[in-house]
Design a protein around this motif. Structure first.
Motif, PDB file in Angstrom:
ATOM      1  N   UNK A  13       0.838  -1.204   0.000  1.00 13.34           N
ATOM      2  CA  UNK A  13       0.000   0.000   0.000  1.00 13.34           C
ATOM      3  C   UNK A  13       0.872   1.253   0.000  1.00 13.34           C
ATOM      4  N   UNK A  14       0.463   2.253  -0.784  1.00 12.39           N
ATOM      5  CA  UNK A  14       1.183   3.530  -0.840  1.00 12.39           C
ATOM      6  C   UNK A  14       0.193   4.661  -0.577  1.00 12.39           C
ATOM      7  N   UNK A  15       0.528   5.519   0.388  1.00 14.68           N
ATOM      8  CA  UNK A  15      -0.303   6.681   0.702  1.00 14.68           C
ATOM      9  C   UNK A  15       0.486   7.950   0.429  1.00 14.68           C
ATOM     10  N   UNK A  61      -6.480  17.036   5.329  1.00 12.00           N
ATOM     11  CA  UNK A  61      -5.562  16.091   4.694  1.00 12.00           C
ATOM     12  C   UNK A  61      -6.217  15.497   3.456  1.00 12.00           C
ATOM     13  N   UNK A  62      -5.533  15.631   2.321  1.00 12.13           N
ATOM     14  CA  UNK A  62      -5.979  15.013   1.067  1.00 12.13           C
ATOM     15  C   UNK A  62      -5.070  13.835   0.787  1.00 12.13           C
ATOM     16  N   UNK A  63      -5.657  12.683   0.489  1.00  8.69           N
ATOM     17  CA  UNK A  63      -4.876  11.452   0.370  1.00  8.69           C
ATOM     18  C   UNK A  63      -5.108  10.760  -0.969  1.00  8.69           C
ATOM     19  N   UNK A  64      -4.004  10.307  -1.586  1.00 11.91           N
ATOM     20  CA  UNK A  64      -4.086   9.344  -2.686  1.00 11.91           C
ATOM     21  C   UNK A  64      -3.614   8.010  -2.133  1.00 11.91           C
ATOM     22  N   UNK A  65      -4.516   7.020  -2.103  1.00 14.19           N
ATOM     23  CA  UNK A  65      -4.191   5.715  -1.532  1.00 14.19           C
ATOM     24  C   UNK A  65      -4.364   4.654  -2.600  1.00 14.19           C
ATOM     25  N   UNK A  66      -3.340   3.841  -2.807  1.00 14.04           N
ATOM     26  CA  UNK A  66      -3.545   2.702  -3.700  1.00 14.04           C
ATOM     27  C   UNK A  66      -2.673   1.526  -3.302  1.00 14.04           C
ATOM     28  N   UNK A  74      -4.424   1.619   5.870  1.00 14.65           N
ATOM     29  CA  UNK A  74      -4.597   2.493   7.039  1.00 14.65           C
ATOM     30  C   UNK A  74      -3.253   2.748   7.720  1.00 14.65           C
ATOM     31  N   UNK A  75      -2.391   1.719   7.765  1.00 17.58           N
ATOM     32  CA  UNK A  75      -1.084   1.885   8.407  1.00 17.58           C
ATOM     33  C   UNK A  75      -0.142   2.726   7.550  1.00 17.58           C
ATOM     34  N   UNK A  76      -0.265   2.605   6.225  1.00 21.78           N
ATOM     35  CA  UNK A  76       0.534   3.451   5.320  1.00 21.78           C
ATOM     36  C   UNK A  76       0.131   4.917   5.500  1.00 21.78           C
TER      37      UNK A  76
END
Length: 128
Positions: A13-15, A61-66, A74-76
């Motif tokens: 996972x990458x955040x 907070x704006x997040x790109x999660x994939x 969630x941990x990333x």
């Protein structure tokens, strides 16, 4: 304060996050935190560094999660938030480090080896 960005990884996972001053809104992939992570436990994990420093209502907070599953994601995100908070105020690093939010968890799935059914598992062996 201008926008601060940071990166967090866990398993696959990458955040990628962008932190700006605001009212405490967390948007993940254009969806609200509660909508993206319906589980209260995962929401708690994400907010841990913010709650530790008592700044949960100060930043948007704006997040790109994939990649990865919901736990890894969630941990990333937790790691990314912790890194961003350190960028904003380096004095917070000690408090976050003590809680273990700064450390990147490098554990990932071991690759499958040829001649074996799984990474370490061997085929059943019988002498006869």
């Amino acid at each position: 304060m201008e926008v601060v960005n940071a990166l967090g990884r866990r398993k696959s996972a990458v955040a990628r996050i962008f932190v700006s001053e605001g009212t405490g809104k967390i948007t993940i992939n254009k969806r609200d935190l509660a909508e993206y992570f319906p589980s209260p436990i995962l929401q708690f994990v994400v907010k841990q560094p913010l709650n530790k420093l008592e700044v949960a209502e100060k930043y948007d907070i704006k997040v790109n999660l994939n990649g990865g599953g919901f736990t890894g994601q969630s941990q990333a995100l937790r790691l990314a938030i912790a890194r961003a908070l350190v960028k904003i105020n380096p004095e917070d690093k000690k408090a976050l480090r003590a809680e273990g939010f700064i450390t990147r968890d490098s554990r990932a799935v071991e690759r499958k080896k040829p001649g074996r059914p799984k990474a370490r598992r061997r085929f059943q062996f019988s002498k006869r």
